[in-house]
Design an enzyme around this catalytic site. Structure first.
Site, PDB file in Angstrom:
ATOM      1  N   GLN A 288       0.835  -1.200   0.000  1.00 24.94           N
ATOM      2  CA  GLN A 288       0.000   0.000   0.000  1.00 24.94           C
ATOM      3  C   GLN A 288       0.874   1.256   0.000  1.00 24.94           C
ATOM      4  O   GLN A 288       1.856   1.312   0.747  1.00 24.94           O
ATOM      5  CB  GLN A 288      -0.876   0.003   1.253  1.00 24.94           C
ATOM      6  CG  GLN A 288      -1.884  -1.130   1.276  1.00 24.94           C
ATOM      7  CD  GLN A 288      -3.039  -0.900   0.333  1.00 24.94           C
ATOM      8  OE1 GLN A 288      -3.235   0.205  -0.192  1.00 24.94           O
ATOM      9  NE2 GLN A 288      -3.814  -1.943   0.088  1.00 24.94           N
ATOM     10  N   TYR A 317      -9.600 -11.555  -2.907  1.00 23.90           N
ATOM     11  CA  TYR A 317      -8.736 -10.523  -3.492  1.00 23.90           C
ATOM     12  C   TYR A 317      -7.749 -10.037  -2.426  1.00 23.90           C
ATOM     13  O   TYR A 317      -7.656  -8.831  -2.161  1.00 23.90           O
ATOM     14  CB  TYR A 317      -9.545  -9.335  -4.015  1.00 23.90           C
ATOM     15  CG  TYR A 317     -10.720  -9.678  -4.901  1.00 23.90           C
ATOM     16  CD1 TYR A 317     -10.554  -9.801  -6.283  1.00 23.90           C
ATOM     17  CD2 TYR A 317     -11.984  -9.876  -4.363  1.00 23.90           C
ATOM     18  CE1 TYR A 317     -11.635 -10.099  -7.103  1.00 23.90           C
ATOM     19  CE2 TYR A 317     -13.065 -10.183  -5.168  1.00 23.90           C
ATOM     20  CZ  TYR A 317     -12.892 -10.289  -6.541  1.00 23.90           C
ATOM     21  OH  TYR A 317     -13.958 -10.573  -7.333  1.00 23.90           O
ATOM     22  N   GLU A 338      -6.115 -14.978  -3.859  1.00 23.38           N
ATOM     23  CA  GLU A 338      -5.534 -13.925  -4.691  1.00 23.38           C
ATOM     24  C   GLU A 338      -4.991 -14.558  -5.965  1.00 23.38           C
ATOM     25  O   GLU A 338      -4.478 -15.672  -5.939  1.00 23.38           O
ATOM     26  CB  GLU A 338      -4.427 -13.231  -3.881  1.00 23.38           C
ATOM     27  CG  GLU A 338      -3.378 -12.482  -4.665  1.00 23.38           C
ATOM     28  CD  GLU A 338      -3.903 -11.273  -5.405  1.00 23.38           C
ATOM     29  OE1 GLU A 338      -4.689 -10.494  -4.839  1.00 23.38           O
ATOM     30  OE2 GLU A 338      -3.519 -11.109  -6.577  1.00 23.38           O
ATOM     31  N   ASP A 386     -12.114  -7.233  -1.444  1.00 22.91           N
ATOM     32  CA  ASP A 386     -11.393  -5.978  -1.750  1.00 22.91           C
ATOM     33  C   ASP A 386     -10.964  -6.041  -3.215  1.00 22.91           C
ATOM     34  O   ASP A 386      -9.786  -6.156  -3.525  1.00 22.91           O
ATOM     35  CB  ASP A 386     -10.181  -5.845  -0.820  1.00 22.91           C
ATOM     36  CG  ASP A 386      -9.409  -4.539  -1.021  1.00 22.91           C
ATOM     37  OD1 ASP A 386      -9.889  -3.659  -1.756  1.00 22.91           O
ATOM     38  OD2 ASP A 386      -8.317  -4.402  -0.440  1.00 22.91           O
ATOM     39  N   CYS A 413     -12.452   0.382  -4.244  1.00 24.99           N
ATOM     40  CA  CYS A 413     -11.758   1.583  -4.713  1.00 24.99           C
ATOM     41  C   CYS A 413     -12.549   2.231  -5.848  1.00 24.99           C
ATOM     42  O   CYS A 413     -12.051   3.133  -6.507  1.00 24.99           O
ATOM     43  CB  CYS A 413     -10.344   1.231  -5.171  1.00 24.99           C
ATOM     44  SG  CYS A 413     -10.302  -0.054  -6.417  1.00 24.99           S
TER      45      CYS A 413
HETATM   46  N1  SAH Z   1      -6.430  -6.390  -0.031  1.00 25.66           N
HETATM   47  C1  SAH Z   1      -5.227  -6.312  -0.782  1.00 25.66           C
HETATM   48  C2  SAH Z   1      -5.306  -5.443  -2.014  1.00 25.66           C
HETATM   49  C3  SAH Z   1      -6.400  -5.771  -2.920  1.00 25.66           C
HETATM   50  S1  SAH Z   1      -6.206  -5.025  -4.482  1.00 25.66           S
HETATM   51  C4  SAH Z   1      -4.111  -5.776   0.080  1.00 25.66           C
HETATM   52  O1  SAH Z   1      -4.388  -5.322   1.149  1.00 25.66           O
HETATM   53  O2  SAH Z   1      -2.980  -5.815  -0.314  1.00 25.66           O
HETATM   54  C5  SAH Z   1      -7.053  -6.200  -5.462  1.00 25.66           C
HETATM   55  C6  SAH Z   1      -6.316  -7.508  -5.614  1.00 25.66           C
HETATM   56  O3  SAH Z   1      -7.140  -8.401  -6.343  1.00 25.66           O
HETATM   57  C7  SAH Z   1      -5.017  -7.423  -6.396  1.00 25.66           C
HETATM   58  O4  SAH Z   1      -4.003  -7.962  -5.596  1.00 25.66           O
HETATM   59  C8  SAH Z   1      -5.266  -8.293  -7.639  1.00 25.66           C
HETATM   60  O5  SAH Z   1      -4.119  -8.996  -8.032  1.00 25.66           O
HETATM   61  C9  SAH Z   1      -6.330  -9.225  -7.158  1.00 25.66           C
HETATM   62  N2  SAH Z   1      -7.227  -9.829  -8.153  1.00 25.66           N
HETATM   63  C10 SAH Z   1      -7.671  -9.293  -9.310  1.00 25.66           C
HETATM   64  N3  SAH Z   1      -8.583 -10.100  -9.884  1.00 25.66           N
HETATM   65  C11 SAH Z   1      -8.720 -11.174  -9.073  1.00 25.66           C
HETATM   66  C12 SAH Z   1      -9.532 -12.353  -9.119  1.00 25.66           C
HETATM   67  N4  SAH Z   1     -10.387 -12.557 -10.119  1.00 25.66           N
HETATM   68  N5  SAH Z   1      -9.440 -13.220  -8.099  1.00 25.66           N
HETATM   69  C13 SAH Z   1      -8.592 -13.004  -7.057  1.00 25.66           C
HETATM   70  N6  SAH Z   1      -7.805 -11.916  -6.968  1.00 25.66           N
HETATM   71  C14 SAH Z   1      -7.858 -11.006  -7.956  1.00 25.66           C
END
Ligand code: SAH
EC number: 2.1.1.190
Length: 459
Positions: A288, A317, A338, A386, A413
């Site tokens: 972050q 995610y 993820e 997320d 977001c």
């Molecule tokens: N909560 C995380 C950030 C989330 S950002 C943190 O605190 O670090 C969104 C995340 O979703 C990214 O890491 C991206 O790689 C992932 N992502 C995108 N599409 C996805 C999917 N279909 N399934 C799982 N993860 C995914």
């Protein structure tokens, strides 16, 4: 009905700005035809020049302000404002917070049909400048010296930038110093058009809670000339540096980092804390960029999860597991999902670093992995999502509705996709209890939101 433009390209006209678009441009209307003008603020009267007209809307440039908004602030003319994505820099911070909060309310009502939902006042920063902990800047050459900064929009011309107003001073300093050292050592900048030269980007990352600095030098060539001298100078001139890394990116690409990474000096990671959780950050790790507000946001997520220590929680995610590790401190077990394998490796390493043994991480798409778990009879009491800007996949939302966790915490977001997804969850049996916007990126138009959803009582 499509309107033909009542104005033409290159017209100069006097207007009053009525509103701001979600990406921070002022909106003026001529006979109902909207024209978008970067820099215009609601209530202001101005002369504009029409730059482009489409069928339903046009674009203009601010020429002269006749009447200023009480929310306009004078900031040093900055490259960041023009080129670096801080589109709201001319709006007072109070004005920015109002803009973001209003946007969340409007979108929830218009797209989510959630007219009466409780939206709390947005949580802003006390000091909304210099908050970023990472910069990666392209390097060029001018008058025999290295320059580093922003690309001009729609061009490959680099504007030399000494200070970004949203970067931490330690990050600004590191970029300047490394640029100077490389310049003194006669390092050539990378020439994108010819795919020749050496130095492509300089990256700096700073652990605000630990004071640890990482410098990454990214070159086209496998070798970094004057390597030892450069390292020696960096260590002397940036005393808090803990890690100096050389990354090689030999491809013709817009992607900044290449695959080969070599530690030139010090550790391969720096450390930082979000709340009580410690993170190891390598050159390639996602982390972050505003950890202070991340703690605020994920603190809210933890509060909404309402954990007692008995719950099984899914964090969809999960990235490098930031939220998962927060939740693991209060839950029985957390399962993170993820899609990026390296992020899951980081998540596992971070769990270990913190002695957290009740968090398990899986690589895969949330919309594939979680339905699979559900089919196998694995249910969660609490589910946190997320997702990226496009929001949750429908297959995941349907699985949530079938699985019926008592709580869903939605971190977003992008208010528009949040509103769309909340509508689906509402129709599937959930109630949106409350919504908390958080300002993670002051001076930009981005807004983050965390939402508390509860399974409605069976009827
Ligand atoms: N909560 C995380 C950030 C989330 S950002 C943190 O605190 O670090 C969104 C995340 O979703 C990214 O890491 C991206 O790689 C992932 N992502 C995108 N599409 C996805 C999917 N279909 N399934 C799982 N993860 C995914």
């Amino acid at each position: 009905m499509k309107k033909t433009a009542p104005v033409a390209k290159n017209d100069y006209i006097d207007v009053t700005f009525e509103d701001l678009t979600h990406d921070g441009a002022g909106v003026a209307k001529v006979d109902g035809y909207p024209i978008f003008i970067p820099d215009g603020l609601p209530g202001e009267k101005a002369k504009i020049k029409v730059i482009k007209t489409n069928k339903g809307y046009g674009f203009g440039r601010l020429i002269k302000l006749y009447e200023k908004s009480e929310h306009r602030i004078e900031v040093p003319a900055s490259e960041t404002h023009k080129y670096g994505g801080t589109q709201l820099q001319h709006l007072s911070y109070e004005g920015q917070l109002q803009f973001k909060e209003k946007q969340v309310r409007e979108v929830l009502s218009r797209i989510g049909k959630l007219e009466d939902v409780k939206v709390h006042p947005i949580l802003g920063m006390e000091e909304p400048w210099h908050y970023r902990n990472k910069a990666q800047v392209p390097v060029g050459e001018k008058d025999g010296k290295l320059i580093a900064g922003f690309f001009k929009p729609r061009s490959h011309e680099i504007v030399d930038t000494n200070e970004s107003l949203i970067q931490h001073p330690a990050v600004n300093e590191a970029i300047q110093v490394v640029k100077e050292i490389c310049s003194e050592q006669g390092i050539q900048a990378y020439d994108e058009a010819a795919h020749k030269g050496t130095l492509r980007h300089i990256m700096a990352r700073y652990g605000k809670t630990t004071g640890e600095l990482m410098v990454v030098v990214i070159t086209r060539t496998a070798d970094l000339p004057q390597k030892n001298k450069i390292v020696e100078e960096i260590v002397v001139r940036l005393p808090h540096v803990k890690s100096i890394v050389h990354n090689v990116n030999s491809k013709r690409t817009n992607v900044i980092l290449g695959e080969k990474t070599k530690v030139l000096w010090g550790n391969d990671v720096i450390y930082d804390y979000i709340g009580d959780v410690k993170f190891a950050i390598s050159a390639l790790s996602f982390y972050q960029v505003n950890p202070d507000q991340t703690r605020v946001l994920y603190g809210k997520a933890l509060e909404y999860a309402g954990l007692t220590g008995e719950e099984s929680v899914i964090d969809a995610y999960c990235g490098i597991g930031t939220i998962s590790l927060f939740l693991a401190q209060k839950a029985k077990k957390v399962f993170g999902v993820e899609v990026i394998p390296e992020a899951i490796e980081d998540a596992r390493r971070n769990a270990e670093l913190n002695g957290i043994d009740n968090a398990e991480f899986s690589v895969g798409e949330a919309e594939v992995v979680i339905p699979e778990w559900y089919k196998q009879g694995n249910k969660a009491n609490v589910l946190v999502v997320d997702p990226p800007r496009k929001g949750c996949d429908e297959a995941l939302l349907q699985t949530i509705i079938d699985m019926k966790p008592k709580k869903v915490v939605y971190v977003s977001c992008n208010p528009a996709t949040l509103a769309r997804d909340l509508r689906i969850l509402e129709d599937g049996g959930y109630k949106t209890v409350e919504v908390q916007p958080v300002d993670m990126f002051p001076q930009t138009t981005h807004v983050e939101v965390v939402t508390d959803l509860e399974l409605k009582m069976f009827n």
